[in-house]
Write a protein that holds these residues in place. Sequence first.
Motif, PDB file in Angstrom:
ATOM      1  N   ASP A  89       0.838  -1.193   0.000  1.00 23.93           N
ATOM      2  CA  ASP A  89       0.000   0.000   0.000  1.00 23.93           C
ATOM      3  C   ASP A  89       0.879   1.250   0.000  1.00 23.93           C
ATOM      4  OD1 ASP A  89      -2.303  -1.630   0.276  1.00 23.93           O
ATOM      5  OD2 ASP A  89      -2.063  -1.651   2.452  1.00 23.93           O
ATOM      6  N   VAL A  90       0.452   2.274  -0.727  1.00 26.27           N
ATOM      7  CA  VAL A  90       1.204   3.524  -0.810  1.00 26.27           C
ATOM      8  C   VAL A  90       0.970   4.348   0.449  1.00 26.27           C
ATOM      9  CG1 VAL A  90       1.513   5.678  -2.081  1.00 26.27           C
ATOM     10  CG2 VAL A  90       1.104   3.550  -3.322  1.00 26.27           C
ATOM     11  N   ILE A  91       2.049   4.707   1.111  1.00 26.95           N
ATOM     12  CA  ILE A  91       2.001   5.582   2.280  1.00 26.95           C
ATOM     13  C   ILE A  91       2.131   7.034   1.831  1.00 26.95           C
ATOM     14  CG2 ILE A  91       3.190   6.209   4.426  1.00 26.95           C
ATOM     15  CD1 ILE A  91       4.199   3.247   4.469  1.00 26.95           C
ATOM     16  N   ALA A  92       3.025   7.252   0.862  1.00 33.87           N
ATOM     17  CA  ALA A  92       3.264   8.584   0.301  1.00 33.87           C
ATOM     18  C   ALA A  92       3.937   8.399  -1.046  1.00 33.87           C
ATOM     19  CB  ALA A  92       4.148   9.405   1.240  1.00 33.87           C
ATOM     20  N   GLN A  93       3.827   9.415  -1.904  1.00 31.63           N
ATOM     21  CA  GLN A  93       4.517   9.340  -3.190  1.00 31.63           C
ATOM     22  C   GLN A  93       4.723  10.733  -3.752  1.00 31.63           C
ATOM     23  OE1 GLN A  93       0.971   7.152  -5.040  1.00 31.63           O
ATOM     24  NE2 GLN A  93       2.034   7.951  -6.815  1.00 31.63           N
ATOM     25  N   GLY A  94       5.651  10.815  -4.707  1.00 32.69           N
ATOM     26  CA  GLY A  94       5.936  12.093  -5.335  1.00 32.69           C
ATOM     27  C   GLY A  94       7.100  11.986  -6.291  1.00 32.69           C
ATOM     28  N   PRO A  95       7.496  13.104  -6.876  1.00 35.17           N
ATOM     29  CA  PRO A  95       8.629  13.101  -7.801  1.00 35.17           C
ATOM     30  C   PRO A  95       9.954  13.104  -7.039  1.00 35.17           C
ATOM     31  CG  PRO A  95       7.706  15.295  -7.641  1.00 35.17           C
ATOM     32  CD  PRO A  95       6.839  14.401  -6.802  1.00 35.17           C
ATOM     33  N   VAL A  96      10.952  12.468  -7.631  1.00 29.41           N
ATOM     34  CA  VAL A  96      12.301  12.519  -7.074  1.00 29.41           C
ATOM     35  C   VAL A  96      12.898  13.834  -7.541  1.00 29.41           C
ATOM     36  CG1 VAL A  96      14.593  11.474  -7.033  1.00 29.41           C
ATOM     37  CG2 VAL A  96      12.566  10.020  -7.151  1.00 29.41           C
ATOM     38  N   ARG A  97      13.017  14.769  -6.628  1.00 32.04           N
ATOM     39  CA  ARG A  97      13.582  16.066  -6.978  1.00 32.04           C
ATOM     40  C   ARG A  97      14.027  16.760  -5.709  1.00 32.04           C
ATOM     41  NH1 ARG A  97       7.855  18.645  -8.300  1.00 32.04           N
ATOM     42  NH2 ARG A  97       7.231  19.069  -6.161  1.00 32.04           N
ATOM     43  N   GLY A  98      14.785  17.788  -5.907  1.00 36.88           N
ATOM     44  CA  GLY A  98      15.220  18.584  -4.771  1.00 36.88           C
ATOM     45  C   GLY A  98      16.721  18.548  -4.581  1.00 36.88           C
ATOM     46  N   THR A  99      17.151  19.448  -3.771  1.00 37.91           N
ATOM     47  CA  THR A  99      18.567  19.552  -3.444  1.00 37.91           C
ATOM     48  C   THR A  99      18.930  18.464  -2.438  1.00 37.91           C
ATOM     49  OG1 THR A  99      18.113  20.996  -1.579  1.00 37.91           O
ATOM     50  CG2 THR A  99      18.462  22.063  -3.738  1.00 37.91           C
ATOM     51  N   PRO A 100      20.206  18.230  -2.221  1.00 41.61           N
ATOM     52  CA  PRO A 100      20.592  17.258  -1.205  1.00 41.61           C
ATOM     53  C   PRO A 100      20.017  17.576   0.179  1.00 41.61           C
ATOM     54  CG  PRO A 100      22.448  17.679  -2.628  1.00 41.61           C
ATOM     55  CD  PRO A 100      21.375  18.665  -3.015  1.00 41.61           C
ATOM     56  N   SER A 101      19.959  18.844   0.554  1.00 44.48           N
ATOM     57  CA  SER A 101      19.407  19.183   1.874  1.00 44.48           C
ATOM     58  C   SER A 101      17.893  18.938   1.912  1.00 44.48           C
ATOM     59  CB  SER A 101      19.736  20.623   2.264  1.00 44.48           C
ATOM     60  OG  SER A 101      19.235  21.526   1.314  1.00 44.48           O
ATOM     61  N   ALA A 102      17.193  19.210   0.810  1.00 41.67           N
ATOM     62  CA  ALA A 102      15.768  18.906   0.742  1.00 41.67           C
ATOM     63  C   ALA A 102      15.544  17.398   0.777  1.00 41.67           C
ATOM     64  CB  ALA A 102      15.160  19.502  -0.519  1.00 41.67           C
ATOM     65  N   GLY A 103      16.438  16.652   0.142  1.00 41.83           N
ATOM     66  CA  GLY A 103      16.359  15.194   0.179  1.00 41.83           C
ATOM     67  C   GLY A 103      16.475  14.676   1.601  1.00 41.83           C
ATOM     68  N   LEU A 104      17.387  15.220   2.368  1.00 42.08           N
ATOM     69  CA  LEU A 104      17.559  14.814   3.759  1.00 42.08           C
ATOM     70  C   LEU A 104      16.287  15.073   4.556  1.00 42.08           C
ATOM     71  CD1 LEU A 104      19.210  13.775   6.147  1.00 42.08           C
ATOM     72  CD2 LEU A 104      20.156  16.095   6.386  1.00 42.08           C
ATOM     73  N   GLU A 105      15.710  16.243   4.390  1.00 43.77           N
ATOM     74  CA  GLU A 105      14.480  16.572   5.125  1.00 43.77           C
ATOM     75  C   GLU A 105      13.329  15.648   4.732  1.00 43.77           C
ATOM     76  OE1 GLU A 105      14.332  18.524   7.801  1.00 43.77           O
ATOM     77  OE2 GLU A 105      16.487  18.629   7.449  1.00 43.77           O
ATOM     78  N   THR A 106      13.232  15.333   3.444  1.00 45.42           N
ATOM     79  CA  THR A 106      12.181  14.431   2.976  1.00 45.42           C
ATOM     80  C   THR A 106      12.346  13.045   3.584  1.00 45.42           C
ATOM     81  OG1 THR A 106      11.965  15.646   0.903  1.00 45.42           O
ATOM     82  CG2 THR A 106      11.132  13.387   0.923  1.00 45.42           C
ATOM     83  N   VAL A 107      13.572  12.531   3.577  1.00 43.76           N
ATOM     84  CA  VAL A 107      13.830  11.197   4.131  1.00 43.76           C
ATOM     85  C   VAL A 107      13.557  11.178   5.635  1.00 43.76           C
ATOM     86  CG1 VAL A 107      15.600   9.433   4.534  1.00 43.76           C
ATOM     87  CG2 VAL A 107      15.410  10.531   2.292  1.00 43.76           C
ATOM     88  N   LYS A 108      13.897  12.239   6.332  1.00 41.54           N
ATOM     89  CA  LYS A 108      13.581  12.316   7.763  1.00 41.54           C
ATOM     90  C   LYS A 108      12.071  12.244   7.985  1.00 41.54           C
ATOM     91  CE  LYS A 108      17.567  14.913   9.509  1.00 41.54           C
ATOM     92  NZ  LYS A 108      18.011  16.188  10.071  1.00 41.54           N
ATOM     93  N   GLN A 109      11.302  12.886   7.106  1.00 46.00           N
ATOM     94  CA  GLN A 109       9.833  12.817   7.214  1.00 46.00           C
ATOM     95  C   GLN A 109       9.356  11.399   6.944  1.00 46.00           C
ATOM     96  OE1 GLN A 109       8.352  15.743   4.476  1.00 46.00           O
ATOM     97  NE2 GLN A 109       8.984  17.470   5.759  1.00 46.00           N
ATOM     98  N   TRP A 110       9.927  10.727   5.966  1.00 45.13           N
ATOM     99  CA  TRP A 110       9.528   9.341   5.661  1.00 45.13           C
ATOM    100  C   TRP A 110       9.741   8.436   6.870  1.00 45.13           C
ATOM    101  CZ3 TRP A 110      12.610   8.730   0.469  1.00 45.13           C
ATOM    102  CH2 TRP A 110      11.972   9.458  -0.537  1.00 45.13           C
ATOM    103  N   VAL A 111      10.837   8.650   7.576  1.00 42.13           N
ATOM    104  CA  VAL A 111      11.159   7.800   8.721  1.00 42.13           C
ATOM    105  C   VAL A 111      10.046   7.900   9.772  1.00 42.13           C
ATOM    106  CG1 VAL A 111      12.771   7.480  10.650  1.00 42.13           C
ATOM    107  CG2 VAL A 111      13.648   7.842   8.337  1.00 42.13           C
ATOM    108  N   THR A 112       9.430   9.063   9.906  1.00 35.93           N
ATOM    109  CA  THR A 112       8.418   9.257  10.940  1.00 35.93           C
ATOM    110  C   THR A 112       7.039   8.723  10.538  1.00 35.93           C
ATOM    111  OG1 THR A 112       7.741  11.459  10.178  1.00 35.93           O
ATOM    112  CG2 THR A 112       9.596  11.348  11.750  1.00 35.93           C
ATOM    113  N   LEU A 113       6.849   8.391   9.281  1.00 33.95           N
ATOM    114  CA  LEU A 113       5.540   7.908   8.828  1.00 33.95           C
ATOM    115  C   LEU A 113       5.267   6.503   9.363  1.00 33.95           C
ATOM    116  CD1 LEU A 113       5.593   9.151   5.123  1.00 33.95           C
ATOM    117  CD2 LEU A 113       4.320  10.121   7.039  1.00 33.95           C
ATOM    118  N   PRO A 114       4.000   6.216   9.659  1.00 38.91           N
ATOM    119  CA  PRO A 114       3.661   4.872  10.205  1.00 38.91           C
ATOM    120  C   PRO A 114       3.831   3.773   9.157  1.00 38.91           C
ATOM    121  CG  PRO A 114       1.671   6.172   9.849  1.00 38.91           C
ATOM    122  CD  PRO A 114       2.839   7.054   9.531  1.00 38.91           C
TER     123      PRO A 114
END
Length: 114
Positions: A89-114
């Motif tokens: 099941d999809v928890i979240a989705q989107g385009p792969v884009r952004g700067t390395p710092s934006a990537g870090l913030e996105t991955v940190k958000q993914w870690v917190t998702l149930p």
Amino acid sequence: MPATDLDAALKRSEGTGKKVLLILWNSTEKGNFPGQEMRFFAELQETKKLLRENFIVVLLDRAHPKAKKYLPAGNVEKAQWALLNSKGDVIAQGPVRGTPSAGLETVKQWVTLP
């Protein structure tokens, strides 16, 4: 190293409790290759570490029959990601884009998702 077998990754997810990070790319687009955008997105060492520790990464060409279920509607040119639970099941989705710092913030958000 990303896997290419989604079913095996989902089965592994059940056993480990890790989410599956599915990266969908377009092999027919000139100059596009697996992980091109993802490498920039995940350039920082901290991002790479979080990805290794928390996710099973799967790389599929969007033409793969299993990929179609996870593609957003419309003409999408860039690589896409879909975060899946062990049932697929999809928890979240989107385009792969952004700067390395934006990537870090996105991955940190993914870690917190149930």
